[in-house]
Design a protein around this motif. Structure first.
Motif, PDB file in Angstrom:
ATOM      1  N   LEU A   1     -23.665 -58.634 111.219  1.00 58.80           N
ATOM      2  CA  LEU A   1     -22.228 -58.654 110.941  1.00 58.80           C
ATOM      3  C   LEU A   1     -21.392 -58.142 112.108  1.00 58.80           C
ATOM      4  O   LEU A   1     -20.162 -58.057 111.996  1.00 58.80           O
ATOM      5  N   TYR A   2     -22.008 -57.836 113.222  1.00 63.08           N
ATOM      6  CA  TYR A   2     -21.261 -57.252 114.340  1.00 63.08           C
ATOM      7  C   TYR A   2     -20.108 -58.161 114.775  1.00 63.08           C
ATOM      8  O   TYR A   2     -20.252 -59.385 114.857  1.00 63.08           O
ATOM      9  N   ASP A   3     -18.964 -57.530 115.000  1.00 61.61           N
ATOM     10  CA  ASP A   3     -17.743 -58.180 115.471  1.00 61.61           C
ATOM     11  C   ASP A   3     -17.099 -59.080 114.416  1.00 61.61           C
ATOM     12  O   ASP A   3     -16.099 -59.750 114.705  1.00 61.61           O
ATOM     13  N   GLN A   4     -17.644 -59.115 113.219  1.00 55.00           N
ATOM     14  CA  GLN A   4     -17.028 -59.871 112.144  1.00 55.00           C
ATOM     15  C   GLN A   4     -16.129 -58.951 111.324  1.00 55.00           C
ATOM     16  O   GLN A   4     -16.350 -57.745 111.243  1.00 55.00           O
ATOM     17  N   GLU A   5     -15.108 -59.540 110.704  1.00 54.43           N
ATOM     18  CA  GLU A   5     -14.250 -58.762 109.815  1.00 54.43           C
ATOM     19  C   GLU A   5     -14.802 -58.844 108.404  1.00 54.43           C
ATOM     20  O   GLU A   5     -15.185 -59.914 107.928  1.00 54.43           O
ATOM     21  N   VAL A   6     -14.857 -57.692 107.746  1.00 51.92           N
ATOM     22  CA  VAL A   6     -15.315 -57.642 106.363  1.00 51.92           C
ATOM     23  C   VAL A   6     -14.318 -56.843 105.536  1.00 51.92           C
ATOM     24  O   VAL A   6     -13.509 -56.066 106.070  1.00 51.92           O
TER      25      VAL A   6
END
Length: 327
Positions: free
Chosen positions: A283-288
């Motif tokens: 999930l790195y650099d993704q918005e959650v």
């Protein structure tokens, strides 16, 4: 719903309108009740329902040291406002220059000339214009001068099974609940779980070493961070690493830790989410977004890594139980 950030965005033939103004932080059940009713009444009279709101929060400009933590960022606030049935939101940049307008200048420029207001809906404690000089009496006088009606909305309080709470719905109530970690009380006032939104960044990778890889939210994550502890919640991706929106992503069950990792002598407060049974996620650099359902326990310091692992396994079991009961 139209989303405008400047009067120049408003079509010249838009209106007439029913307008309300406020910060709408959190868009809690009181806000939603007023806005839904306003939208329905506007449609019944052939007008468009518009909310005028501000970013940043005025207190962040005038008294930043005293400004409350915001419950929602602009994106979530606009999405929630849209759900009330509004036809448009005018999100204005709040600055010291903007604040220097007199009450009449603000009303004439934005409500009368800009939005062609037929009705202005306000609370009894409304304040507007330079140094908050405008109040309800001012608005009524300006309505007579410029030809719009003023509708006064009284405080909205819980009804039905919530009536025993004996308190008006408010953003302050939500903040008080979150400050103690009571995300269930916060959800009662909001009408939905409290949400945090942020970019996943690299941490110490300690969770991965222990078999519980976590998604660490950046320090600038949006949404008031509740009291330290371990929470049950849901994680959902909203934006890929390249900025592309992720649509209809499945919410994933998660154990969320908020705190400083005292077992490892941490000092920086962090929000970390372990997605149950998933060690394959990148999930790195993704918005959650994290929707917090319940607080399981406070943050604890453990005397050994084995004790910590035993508790983490117990936390996962409890998260399953809480989220299963919610479903």
């Amino acid at each position: 719903m139209h989303r405008w950030t400047d009067l120049a965005d408003v079509p010249s033939d838009f209106g007439p309108t029913v307008v309300t103004l406020g910060n709408f932080d959190g868009v809690h059940r009181g806000h939603a009740s007023v806005l839904r009713r306003m939208a329905a009444d506007a449609r019944a009279q052939g007008s468009a329902a518009v909310a005028v709101t501000f970013s940043p929060h005025p207190l962040q400009v005038h008294r930043p040291d005293d400004a409350p933590p915001l419950l929602t960022g602009d994106e979530d606030r606009l999405d929630l406002l849209e759900q009330t049935g509004l036809d448009a939101v005018l999100l204005l940049e709040y600055s010291l220059d903007f604040a220097r307008q007199s009450p009449e200048e603000f009303v004439r420029t934005y409500l009368v000339e800009g939005l062609r207001a037929r009705t202005v809906v306000v609370g009894r404690d409304v304040r507007f214009g330079w140094q908050n000089a405008g109040d309800l009496t001012t608005m009524v006088e300006l309505g007579r001068r410029y030809g719009f009606e003023v509708e006064v909305i009284d405080d909205i309080t819980p009804t039905g099974h919530d009536e025993a709470l004996r308190r008006r719905w408010s953003s302050t109530w939500v903040r008080e609940a979150l400050a103690t970690g009571d995300v269930e009380q916060a959800a009662l006032v909001l009408g939905r779980p409290h949400r945090l939104r942020g970019i996943v960044v690299h941490g110490d990778a300690r969770g991965r070493e222990l078999g519980f890889p976590t998604a660490n939210l950046a320090q600038d994550a949006l949404g008031m961070v509740p009291a330290n502890g371990v929470y049950a919640g849901w994680l959902r991706r909203t934006r890929a690493a390249d900025g592309t929106p992720v649509v209809d992503d499945e919410p994933l069950p998660a154990a969320v830790s908020i705190g400083t990792n005292p077992t490892f002598d941490g000092v920086q407060r962090r929000v970390e989410a372990y997605v149950l049974d998933r060690t394959d996620l990148d999930l790195y650099d993704q918005e959650v977004v994290l929707d917090l359902v319940a607080r399981l326990r406070p943050t604890l310091r453990f005397s050994s890594v084995d004790d910590l692992l035993e508790q983490m396994h117990a936390d996962v079991v409890r998260v399953r139980e809480v989220l299963a009961a919610e479903g």
